[in-house]
Enzyme design. Structure first.
Site: not given
Ligand code: NAD
Length: 291
Positions: A48, A92, A115
């Site tokens: 990322k 994460q 997300d």
């Protein structure tokens, strides 16, 4: 067989994302909260960061030790929420035991939830109101199919896996695209009979090599979301070192279907692409509201 090459699609989109960032007039900032040092998570976070820097975004990495409390995590999320320079915040996954996933995800400001996992964004998906951010993995699956001009409207789509964050969200997104959707899970009877019904088969189970030639048909488009680390003894003859494998037995299935995404190099890179598309959109909205 057509290879649904997510890595290629992601890389092709780089110039466009760079241009979009230039047009923003500022580098969007993504806050990544990483708890503990899981080897796989490290690899995902590095991907990322690399992609973000490649397109001209900035990353603020917050590393917390595996033994932090939920309160400590909430403190960092609230700090990123309150920082006007930060446009997106992600945590994460997976989280260490003892941290409540739903509580920490829900603490993210929905306008920074790139997300797409907070209740507000999931409700947008449920209502199909186009106001929220689609979960990055779901958006990645759809973008991959769109890139290869796979028709979705009116098609039979079978999704294997019903987790809130992947299977269920992806199934809903296909429903919103006017597909006829079937969702399978651990209790589905005669899985091969059901998976074969799909024009499109999406697999997100975390069960390595679950899907074999008996589950597919020649006209099918197969999207493998699964990412599993393989070092099982039963596979030792074929695979000597730990490596990533999907939920689909790619080697045996690939010539029995019309198109298939590989692991690695399929949905994974598309998820990263979608995350940064969401980040740019979040930055655009923040920029517009600041004017
Ligand atoms: P999960 O464990 O939360 O959910 C798995 C789902 O699959 C469950 O609904 C379960 O009922 C179903 N399932 C499991 N085994 C099955 C079987 N044998 N038959 C039928 N159904 C079965 O997992 P998740 O978070 O949804 O992740 C699924 C997979 O996707 C994992 O491999 C994960 O690493 C991967 N993943 C990939 C990305 C990406 O960007 N490519 C993103 C998130 C997750």
């Amino acid at each position: 067989m057509i290879l649904l090459d997510g890595k290629k699609v992601r890389d092709q989109r780089v110039p466009e994302l760079r241009r979009e960032i230039r047009e923003l007039g500022f580098a969007p900032v993504l806050g990544i909260v990483q708890i503990g040092r899981l080897e796989r998570s490290e690899a995902y976070v590095i991907q990322k960061i690399r992609f973000g820097e490649l397109i001209g975004a900035r990353i603020e990495q917050v590393r917390l030790s595996a033994d932090v409390s939920t309160e400590d995590v909430l403190f960092e999320i609230r700090r990123l929420n309150a920082d006007p320079a930060v446009n997106g915040v992600i945590i994460q996954l997976p989280l260490p035991q003892g941290i409540d996933r739903r509580v920490v995800i829900e603490a993210i400001d929905p306008t920074k939830d790139v997300d797409g996992l907070t209740a507000r964004n999931l409700k947008s998906l449920l209502e199909n109101d186009h106001q929220g951010f689609l979960p990055a993995t779901t958006k990645g699956v759809l973008s991959l199919l769109r890139h290869y001009e796979v028709p979705i409207e009116g098609r039979e789509v079978v999704v294997v896996g019903r987790s809130l964050l992947v299977g269920k969200s992806t199934a809903l997104a296909f429903l919103n695209e006017n597909a006829t959707v079937t969702i399978c899970h651990r209790f589905t009877r005669d899985l091969p009979e059901v998976t074969k019904r799909g024009d499109i088969l999406v697999v997100a189970t975390g069960s390595p090599l679950l899907i074999t030639p008996e589950h597919v048909h020649k006209g099918q488009v197969v999207v493998d979301v699964g990412i599993n680390v393989s070092n099982k003894e039963s596979l030792a003859e074929e695979i000597s070192a730990p490596k990533l494998i999907g939920d689909v037995d790619f080697v045996r299935v690939k010539d029995q279907v019309l198109a298939i995404s590989p692991v690695p190099g399929g949905v994974g890179p598309m998820t990263v692409l979608s995350l940064f598309e969401n980040l740019i959109e979040a930055a655009r909205r923040h920029g517009a509201s600041a004017r």
